[in-house]
Design an enzyme around this catalytic site. Sequence first.
Site, short mmCIF file in Angstrom:
data_model
loop_
_atom_site.label_atom_id
_atom_site.label_comp_id
_atom_site.label_asym_id
_atom_site.label_seq_id
_atom_site.Cartn_x
_atom_site.Cartn_y
_atom_site.Cartn_z
N GLY B 76 -4.55 -5.32 -3.90
CA GLY B 76 -4.99 -4.19 -3.10
C GLY B 76 -5.01 -2.89 -3.91
N THR B 77 -4.02 -2.72 -4.74
CA THR B 77 -3.93 -1.49 -5.54
C THR B 77 -5.15 -1.35 -6.44
OG1 THR B 77 -1.53 -1.69 -5.51
CG2 THR B 77 -2.48 -0.26 -7.19
N ASN B 155 1.08 1.03 6.80
CA ASN B 155 1.97 -0.09 6.50
C ASN B 155 3.37 0.10 7.07
OD1 ASN B 155 1.47 1.89 4.32
ND2 ASN B 155 3.30 1.00 3.41
N GLN B 183 -3.48 -3.61 5.47
CA GLN B 183 -2.64 -4.05 6.58
C GLN B 183 -3.46 -4.48 7.80
OE1 GLN B 183 0.46 -4.67 6.48
NE2 GLN B 183 1.11 -3.63 4.62
N THR B 241 -12.03 -13.19 -16.40
CA THR B 241 -12.18 -14.52 -15.83
C THR B 241 -11.46 -14.61 -14.48
OG1 THR B 241 -12.42 -15.48 -18.01
CG2 THR B 241 -11.74 -16.98 -16.25
N CYS B 329 16.39 5.68 -0.30
CA CYS B 329 17.67 5.87 -0.97
C CYS B 329 17.68 5.19 -2.33
CB CYS B 329 18.78 5.31 -0.10
SG CYS B 329 20.40 5.58 -0.77
C1 LIG Z 1 -1.65 -0.10 2.99
C2 LIG Z 1 -1.44 -0.77 1.67
N1 LIG Z 1 -2.27 -0.52 0.65
C3 LIG Z 1 -2.12 -1.12 -0.55
C4 LIG Z 1 -1.10 -2.01 -0.80
C5 LIG Z 1 -0.96 -2.61 -2.15
O1 LIG Z 1 -1.43 -3.92 -2.20
P1 LIG Z 1 -1.10 -4.84 -3.46
O2 LIG Z 1 0.36 -5.13 -3.39
O3 LIG Z 1 -1.92 -6.07 -3.29
O4 LIG Z 1 -1.48 -4.08 -4.68
C6 LIG Z 1 -0.20 -2.31 0.24
C7 LIG Z 1 0.93 -3.23 0.00
O5 LIG Z 1 2.10 -2.90 0.25
C8 LIG Z 1 -0.37 -1.67 1.50
O6 LIG Z 1 0.49 -1.91 2.51
#
Ligand SMILES: Cc1ncc(COP(=O)(O)O)c(C=O)c1O
Lengths: 292, 407
Positions: B76-77, B155, B183, B241, B329
């Site tokens: 996702g990142t 999230n 999410q 790949t 924390c």
């Molecule tokens: C809203 C949201 N965006 C992005 C991510 C990141 O996804 P990934 O861990 O696949 O990079 C998360 C994961 O915690 C997420 O909750």
Amino acid sequence: MWDYSEQVQDHFFNPRNAGPVQDANGVGEVGSLACGDALRLSLRVDPEREVILEAGFQTFGCGSAIASSSALTEIIKGMTLDQALTVTNQDIADVLGGLPAEKMHCSVMGREALQAAIANYRGERWEDDDHAEGALVCKCFGVDAGMIEETVRANGLDSVTAVTHYTKAGGGCSACHEEIEEIIARVNPTAVAVQAPRAPEPPQPAAPRVNTLQRIRRIERLIDTLRPELQRDHGDLELVDVDGRTVYVSLKGACAGCQMASLTLSGIQERLSAELGEPLRVIPAAPQQIAC
Amino acid sequence: MSEQTPGIYLDNNATTMVAPEVVEAMLPFFTEQFGNPSSIHRYGDRVGRALRTARAQVAALLGATHDSEIIFTSCGTESDATAILSALRAQPERREIITTEVEHPAVLSLCDQLAKEGYVIHRLGVDGHGRLDLDAYRALLTERVAIVSVMWANNETGTLFPVEEMAEMARAAGVMFHTDAVQAVGKLPIALADSAIDMLSLSGHKLHAAKGVGVLYVRRNTRFRPLLRGGHQERGRRAGTENSAGIVGLGLACELAGAALEHERTTVRALRDRLERGILTAVPHCFVTGDPDNRLPNTSNIAFEFIEGESILLLLNRHGIAASSGSACSSGSLEPSHVMRAMGIPLTAAHGTIRFSLSRYNSAAEIDRAVDTLVPVIEQLRRLSPYWGEDGPLGDAQTPGFSPAYA
Ligand SMILES: Cc1ncc(COP(=O)(O)O)c(C=O)c1O
Ligand code: FES
């Protein structure tokens, strides 16, 4: 996620001396809801011999905050007040088999509550420093943003290498280098990274006050008492200057990777603050001379 | 937790169990189906076909018009970063970004860095229930904005943003719109073909596929610049790949999620509500954060006053219950989570927020056991707290009967 030793877990899951002590005659409170941790330490002290008969804690905080409080009460029970005042946060961490760098502040809170409780028993006021340390930047050596900023400012540092020589920050995994570079750029905007580290400029002493000289002498004497211990570890410490609440020192260490408590700046800062009874900031005014 | 006690996993917004069918589907791609899908021989050809199937399965769950709108990435990142950086490179004259204060760090940290590089970042704030002010948003939509990036579901709290409406507003202003739907996908029905959303990120491990595979949806005709250039994989839009096993698994996971959407909307939601009611009834001084009427069906974020999140999690973990906390924390900063701060959660509770996130694999028996375990855990920690007296908080909530040497 949790890098907690067995001792931390034991003190967290089975806290010793939880709850307030009945008929307490010394109570110390530090922290706040805003900070995310807070501790109330209550003591019953035998007034004849000044011995801590009972100690109890109430803690709001994470696992290691609760474990540190529990460990503290075990350490100090049976001590005289003077003995208890020599307890450092490192002693608490040692009983716990060490704490992750991010959690060392929990042991500091324990020591501060102890000092506050003893001051309360003695009818004194206890003053803490303002806790404006900022976020932890270097996790390898537990160095926070405030320490790096002040060291860069006081010494006109202009490179990560120089910051490492002064504070150890950045001397490990190097993951914090980007953040250190940003602090340098912010604090010392004219810094040129390729420039060789300059000789440290002695900071300007504060305007003389009545007892400034006596105070400096006291700091000097205290530093002298710390030196044999450091020399045993093949290190050394010299007082360079005192400016208000900032103490400039030159620290010589045997090894960059050495994490001896006595060699860390925060350890020295704590000892000086405790013994002088005022919050002091210890800032290196010369690179740490490192043998290996 | 004793080894015999089965664990109860209520942390599905962090990551999910890989569905057994998905594991099964992936395994051959580590063994006999090891070919490179780009190769002309039959080893590669079979894998190439499996990827085409997976692409169609993802497109179906998202309601996309064309399979070629699906780009496989590593997470996702990566999808978030690709979308935002692509918009900036494709429109160099536009130097502003609109996002929100409560995005995932995948977006927020990138925007912090872009701010240092001279881009102007508008971070929309939220109210006490985590809701956006759409008038403030409208006022920011100008021809200087390269992209709007707003998450579909938060999230931490599960709160939903009206991204379909916001995408329409962006389109009307001629601004590109991206949503981090990591999410939301698999928990809510999504129909991209009927929307004005230009780009959307998802991540496999949040919907019972494996870790290390994600998707960026890019609507046809959206100007695009790749993050990774190299080979012609993903039509040159994401070189490298392919993670064929991961992609095949994600395809099947999307199909399973599509079939389970109704279950998510009814059964999972009912379990979440049962958990929440159980806790709110039995525990005094706690409340739900975010927007309870407009959130994911699987998420409940509850703030417990006068105690700290990590210690709650440690005790729950000891009883085999996995959840997570908005407490920062462990980062050493002692700041509550950016989401709780943005909503202005009172200090008495900001450090004690716990997120419970369910999945279709949870049962009613698990939920009841979680409630039964949690109640004494909260009581135990409150007995330790300096802000808690015999049977309630000391003093009034904002100024507890506690006067430390510093505040
Ligand atoms: C809203 C949201 N965006 C992005 C991510 C990141 O996804 P990934 O861990 O696949 O990079 C998360 C994961 O915690 C997420 O909750
Ligand atoms: S974090 Fe600073 S050197 Fe590792």
